[in-house]
Structure formats: C-alpha cells, structure tokens
Design an enzyme around this catalytic site. Sequence first.
Site, short mmCIF file in Angstrom:
data_model
loop_
_atom_site.label_atom_id
_atom_site.label_comp_id
_atom_site.label_asym_id
_atom_site.label_seq_id
_atom_site.Cartn_x
_atom_site.Cartn_y
_atom_site.Cartn_z
N MET A 53 42.90 154.19 0.99
CA MET A 53 43.20 155.49 1.60
C MET A 53 44.17 156.27 0.71
O MET A 53 44.81 157.22 1.17
CB MET A 53 43.78 155.30 3.00
CG MET A 53 42.77 154.63 3.93
SD MET A 53 43.02 155.00 5.65
CE MET A 53 44.64 154.29 5.90
N LEU A 56 48.51 155.40 -3.72
CA LEU A 56 48.35 154.07 -4.32
C LEU A 56 49.68 153.47 -4.80
O LEU A 56 50.60 154.19 -5.17
CB LEU A 56 47.38 154.17 -5.50
CG LEU A 56 45.99 154.71 -5.15
CD1 LEU A 56 45.11 154.76 -6.41
CD2 LEU A 56 45.32 153.86 -4.07
N HIS A 57 49.71 152.16 -4.77
CA HIS A 57 50.86 151.40 -5.26
C HIS A 57 50.34 150.15 -5.96
O HIS A 57 49.11 149.94 -6.04
CB HIS A 57 51.82 151.06 -4.12
CG HIS A 57 51.14 150.46 -2.93
ND1 HIS A 57 50.57 149.21 -2.95
CD2 HIS A 57 50.89 150.95 -1.69
CE1 HIS A 57 50.03 148.94 -1.79
NE2 HIS A 57 50.20 149.98 -0.99
N HIS A 60 47.43 148.12 -4.43
CA HIS A 60 46.07 148.62 -4.70
C HIS A 60 45.67 148.30 -6.14
O HIS A 60 44.54 147.89 -6.40
CB HIS A 60 46.02 150.14 -4.53
CG HIS A 60 46.33 150.63 -3.15
ND1 HIS A 60 47.48 151.33 -2.84
CD2 HIS A 60 45.65 150.52 -1.98
CE1 HIS A 60 47.48 151.65 -1.56
NE2 HIS A 60 46.39 151.17 -1.01
N GLN A 84 39.75 155.63 12.02
CA GLN A 84 40.50 154.39 12.24
C GLN A 84 41.93 154.63 12.71
O GLN A 84 42.68 153.69 12.90
CB GLN A 84 40.48 153.52 10.98
CG GLN A 84 41.35 154.02 9.84
CD GLN A 84 41.13 153.20 8.59
OE1 GLN A 84 40.07 153.25 7.98
NE2 GLN A 84 42.12 152.40 8.20
N ASP A 173 46.33 143.13 4.91
CA ASP A 173 45.64 143.48 6.16
C ASP A 173 44.76 142.29 6.54
O ASP A 173 43.55 142.32 6.39
CB ASP A 173 44.82 144.76 5.96
CG ASP A 173 45.72 145.93 5.59
OD1 ASP A 173 46.20 146.60 6.51
OD2 ASP A 173 45.98 146.13 4.39
P1 AMP Z 1 44.93 151.07 2.33
O1 AMP Z 1 44.94 152.14 1.29
O2 AMP Z 1 46.25 150.83 2.97
O3 AMP Z 1 43.79 151.25 3.31
O4 AMP Z 1 44.62 149.72 1.58
C1 AMP Z 1 43.51 149.58 0.74
C2 AMP Z 1 43.39 148.15 0.32
O5 AMP Z 1 44.57 147.75 -0.37
C3 AMP Z 1 43.23 147.19 1.51
O6 AMP Z 1 42.29 146.18 1.16
C4 AMP Z 1 44.61 146.62 1.66
O7 AMP Z 1 44.64 145.33 2.24
C5 AMP Z 1 45.06 146.56 0.20
N1 AMP Z 1 46.53 146.51 0.12
C6 AMP Z 1 47.41 147.38 0.67
N2 AMP Z 1 48.66 146.97 0.44
C7 AMP Z 1 48.58 145.82 -0.26
C8 AMP Z 1 49.53 144.89 -0.78
N3 AMP Z 1 50.85 145.07 -0.64
N4 AMP Z 1 49.08 143.81 -1.45
C9 AMP Z 1 47.74 143.60 -1.60
N5 AMP Z 1 46.79 144.43 -1.13
C10 AMP Z 1 47.20 145.52 -0.45
#
Ligand code: AMP
Length: 305
Positions: A53, A56-57, A60, A84, A173
């Site tokens: 989403m 990014l960090h 990601h 969601q 997650d």
């Molecule tokens: P999001 O942008 O929050 O929907 O996350 C996208 C993907 O990045 C999902 O598969 C998350 O589980 C993964 N993700 C988010 N934060 C982390 C993290 N700290 N470590 C590993 N994967 C992550």
Amino acid sequence: MISDPAVIVLNYLFTLHAHFHTKMQVIKHINDLQTILDVKRKEGLSIGFVPTMGALHEGHLSLVRNAGQQTDFVVVSIFVNPTQFNDKGDLERYPRDLRKDTQLLTPTSCQLIFAPEVDEIYPEPDTRQFNFGPLEQVMEGKFRPGHFNGVAQVVSRLFDIVCPDKAFFGQKDFQQLAIIREMVRKLKLPVDVISCPIIRETDGLAMSSRNMLLTPEQRHNAVHISATLFEAVNKTAELSVEELCRWVVARINENEYLNTEYFEIVNEESLQPVRNWKDAGNKVGCIAVHCGKIRLIDNVVFRNT
Ligand code: AMP
C-alpha cells in the site's frame, strides 16, 4: 590510460549514477501492465510480485530483495485498497507518497511499479464475499470486521491482473499470510506464496508505514510493544499461557501512550488460541495496540522446546 585510477573512479561513478537514475516504469493501467508482462513471459522470465500500500520502508524492500533473488522480473504494486479499511479515518490518514516510493524502489530489483487508481481495480464495486472460517474469526478478523474480505478482494484481483509465479508477503501481518494462503488454496490459483521475516527498527519496533504517523513521544514509547513481546518469550517456564497473556497486556498498558486491543497466543497453522504450552506446534503471540489514534500490530514466535 585505461588503468588511470582517476578514470576508473570516474567510470565507477558514472555506472553508479546510471544505475540510480535508470527511470523506473510506473504503470497506471492494467492493459499497459499486461502488455509488458506478456513480453517478459514470452522471454521465459518468471514474474515475482510484491503487493503493497506504499509509504515504503525497509520491510517492503526486504520483500523486493527476496523477490529479486527468487524470480526474474519483479513487479511491486502500490495501491491503498479502500475495501480493507473498516475505519474511514484510518484510510484518510494512511500515508501516500508515490514519488518517494519510486525513488526508494529505483535502486532495487523492482523492475516495474503498478500504481493504479481505485477505478482501475474496482470499475464496479466488488461484492464478493469470502469465507475463511475460523481463520478470520480471531484477532484482526474479529477486531476489524470486513478487513480480510477486502484483503482477499484486492489480492485476488491483483493476482488475476499480474499472474505472478511467486508473490511475497511479510510475517508482520501473520494472520493475513494465513488468509492469503487459504484464498490461493480455495481459488486454486497457480501462485507460490512466499513468507518473509519481520524487519524491525534498530530498537525493535516492527517497521510499519503507520509508524511515520506517530509523534516523537508516541514513537519513543511504541518500542515498549516489541520489548514486551521479546521479554514474554523468556517467561514460558514460569507462567501459563493464560498468565502470560495477562502479563503482556498489563505490562503494555502500564505505558500511558499504549492501549492493548488484544494479545493472543495462537497455533501457527490454525491461528486458534493455545491453552497449554504442551499443545503441539509452534505458537505465535499476536498483538494489536493503539498508540493514540494509530493502531500497531506485531507478533513473536514461541518456538516449541
Ligand atoms: P502494506 O504496505 O502494509 O500493506 O504491506 C505490504 C507487505 O509488506 C505485506 O506483505 C506486509 O506484511 C509486508 N510488511 C510490512 N511491514 C513489514 C515488516 N516490518 N517486515 C516485513 N514485511 C513487512
């Protein structure tokens, strides 16, 4: 002349510059994306997919790195999926910065960003109802009604569009991963779901796009969540499962910035609450904590000894 150190350094800098300034393709439309991916598939390349989403960090980026190691052509999607979000304020607050995300992805193994508008993904409202049974009746599923239905809608839609060989998700997650595996199984989708470890800040806080919404004081105190989880892992000899759950909640709530929504110790496969340390299988402690208006989740594995 060629071995002149100055020329070597200049050449190196030039290569570095070219590498970092290669223009990243940002695709907004499904047709354009599929035209490119069809060519890549005809070239025999495998497609890796990292749905996000945005905002990014390093968490990601670790998924992108894994995708680069395991597949030939990596697509990252950036789409804040409205279906969601069960809390409108959370959707409105959710951080968005496509320019910065593009810059972050440019030096990585991501070869293409898919950043569609909402109408592109949902030309009509998605009315599909998924049923994940007990998997969705606990934790995030219980406290965020409709959340996993929305996750399944968007991920299945994105899988249909991208048709990846492998898709990469973070263990941060944890329940989402189980839901996606179940969705892939139910819909018989030809995609390998790869799970990647949680990436943390140096003080232990699980990285999250929502962390950037924390005030400096909230950020300072949020570390108490992971610190408590790490402490909990060493207490299984002295406390029962139930006692440990109560201990974690009490300890976190001692902090005036934090308010625990749930802490559950569940079986890693079924996600159902564990009653006894002797129960079979690895156990995962999953937590959701409100830090002001920001809701943070984290988890830790209790390995079977
Ligand atoms: P999001 O942008 O929050 O929907 O996350 C996208 C993907 O990045 C999902 O598969 C998350 O589980 C993964 N993700 C988010 N934060 C982390 C993290 N700290 N470590 C590993 N994967 C992550």
